[in-house]
Design an enzyme around this catalytic site. Structure first.
Site, PDB file in Angstrom:
ATOM      1  N   TYR A   1       0.849  -1.201   0.000  1.00  0.00           N
ATOM      2  CA  TYR A   1       0.000   0.000   0.000  1.00  0.00           C
ATOM      3  C   TYR A   1       0.881   1.247   0.000  1.00  0.00           C
ATOM      4  O   TYR A   1       2.036   1.180   0.415  1.00  0.00           O
ATOM      5  CB  TYR A   1      -0.881   0.022   1.246  1.00  0.00           C
ATOM      6  CG  TYR A   1      -2.020  -0.954   1.260  1.00  0.00           C
ATOM      7  CD1 TYR A   1      -2.370  -1.696   0.138  1.00  0.00           C
ATOM      8  CD2 TYR A   1      -2.768  -1.159   2.428  1.00  0.00           C
ATOM      9  CE1 TYR A   1      -3.420  -2.593   0.172  1.00  0.00           C
ATOM     10  CE2 TYR A   1      -3.818  -2.044   2.461  1.00  0.00           C
ATOM     11  CZ  TYR A   1      -4.143  -2.759   1.341  1.00  0.00           C
ATOM     12  OH  TYR A   1      -5.192  -3.643   1.387  1.00  0.00           O
TER      13      TYR A   1
ATOM     14  N   LEU B   1     -16.469   1.348   0.822  1.00  0.00           N
ATOM     15  CA  LEU B   1     -16.866   2.598   0.172  1.00  0.00           C
ATOM     16  C   LEU B   1     -16.855   2.478  -1.347  1.00  0.00           C
ATOM     17  O   LEU B   1     -17.750   2.979  -2.029  1.00  0.00           O
ATOM     18  CB  LEU B   1     -15.947   3.741   0.606  1.00  0.00           C
ATOM     19  CG  LEU B   1     -15.978   4.126   2.078  1.00  0.00           C
ATOM     20  CD1 LEU B   1     -15.098   5.349   2.332  1.00  0.00           C
ATOM     21  CD2 LEU B   1     -17.402   4.401   2.544  1.00  0.00           C
TER      22      LEU B   1
ATOM     23  N   GLY C   1     -11.183   3.270  -6.448  1.00  0.00           N
ATOM     24  CA  GLY C   1     -11.475   4.189  -5.357  1.00  0.00           C
ATOM     25  C   GLY C   1     -12.737   4.988  -5.611  1.00  0.00           C
ATOM     26  O   GLY C   1     -13.499   4.730  -6.545  1.00  0.00           O
TER      27      GLY C   1
ATOM     28  N   PRO D   1     -19.183   4.926  -5.570  1.00  0.00           N
ATOM     29  CA  PRO D   1     -20.061   4.852  -6.745  1.00  0.00           C
ATOM     30  C   PRO D   1     -21.433   5.449  -6.464  1.00  0.00           C
ATOM     31  O   PRO D   1     -21.913   5.456  -5.332  1.00  0.00           O
ATOM     32  CB  PRO D   1     -20.153   3.349  -7.015  1.00  0.00           C
ATOM     33  CG  PRO D   1     -19.902   2.707  -5.691  1.00  0.00           C
ATOM     34  CD  PRO D   1     -18.899   3.594  -5.016  1.00  0.00           C
TER      35      PRO D   1
END
Length: 310
Positions: free
Chosen positions: A79, A232, A240, A243
């Site tokens: 990450y 999310l 990311g 929606p």
């Protein structure tokens, strides 16, 4: 969390009110009671270009999260990462763990940094490669013991060999607690025959990943934390963002809330053992996400959201 590196020049202003908060806001993750909304480092880079300035902003954001009461950070050596809409593959920036250390070490008491191993740039790690990945995380995070390590795999019939290696490292004192990620119910039972499992991380959101309703329920019965990802982003997955959904927006309008807050509130409504680890690079979004814990969804709200298919 047991620290091996010290950062005395950047003290944290921890919230003094965490211990007085109502018990419903917490769940026991291993030995530590964590707030049900934590913070994930996957989105620390946002959509902007990488660079030193971006990492400095990430350091500040992590410190602010802890100041606001967050005591559960979810991270990984690969990450932050990002990918295309709907994709399951992603590009890794590989600096999240170092930024977590810079921002938060020495780590506060009653604090969980959960990391994960499995994915590498060359595909899934072999069992014999896992010890080196764990040692890398120990160094990067600046600790002598990793509080929680999630084994993340994909498309495997059995996870026993991989999980067995992590159990051996746990027995050696390198790992305190173990979790599994992207697994089926049979994988969870297989792992529990080898060593205790304190967390399961699978995809789950409004109208997305509902195939995981079963394992969510099993985790509740066993007292295991269910810590979903893509809460999310849902069907957007690696891209990311949040929606658009008419149902989510309808409920958000009723509460004067953001769609992201409603998705988080719905996630928490699935059970007291369900945690959330929303990630962001935005201070405003961080604060909004944490405020989702104060939203109580009505039976009507839940019926609207539960009816969303995906």
């Amino acid at each position: 969390m047991q620290n091996s590196q010290v950062n005395t020049s950047l003290p944290l202003n921890l919230s003094s009110g965490i211990a007085e908060s109502k018990s419903g806001e917490f769940w026991q993750l291993g030995d530590i009671a964590v707030r049900r909304i934590g913070f994930g480092t996957k989105r620390l880079a946002g959509a902007g270009p990488d660079g030193a300035d971006l990492q400095e902003r990430a350091v500040a954001l992590l410190r602010h999260a802890v100041e606001l009461g967050v005591n559960h950070i979810d991270t990984a050596a690969f990450y932050p990462s990002h990918g295309g809409a709907g994709q399951t593959s992603f590009e890794s920036l590989d600096w999240a763990n170092e930024v977590v250390r810079r921002a938060l070490a020495p780590y506060p008491d009653e604090f969980v940094v959960a990391t994960k191993v499995g994915p590498t740039r060359d595909g899934l790690a072999r069992p014999d490669e896992l010890p080196a990945l764990v040692e890398r995380d120990l160094r990067a995070l600046g600790v002598d013991v990793l509080e929680l390590v999630n084994l993340r795999l994909h498309g495997m019939k059995s996870i026993a060999e991989h999980f067995g290696v992590l159990a051996e490292l746990q027995a050696k004192g390198m790992i305190r607690h173990l979790g599994v990620s992207n697994v089926r119910v049979e994988h969870l039972h297989e792992a529990r025959e080898i060593a205790p499992v304190v967390a399961v991380q699978n995809r789950y959101s409004v109208g997305f990943g509902r195939v995981n309703d079963e394992i969510l329920g099993v985790c509740g019965e066993l007292g295991i934390a269910f810590v979903p990802f893509f809460t999310l982003t849902a069907e957007s997955r690696e891209a990311g963002g949040v929606p658009e959904s008419a149902a989510v927006q309808e409920v958000a309008d009723r509460h004067g809330a953001t769609p992201a807050q409603i998705r988080l509130a719905w996630t928490l409504s699935r059970g007291a053992h369900v945690l959330a680890i929303p990630g962001t690079s935005s201070r405003q979004h961080l604060e909004e996400n944490l405020m989702a814990a104060d939203i109580t969804l009505s039976p009507e709200d839940l019926a609207v959201l539960d009816a969303v298919s995906g």
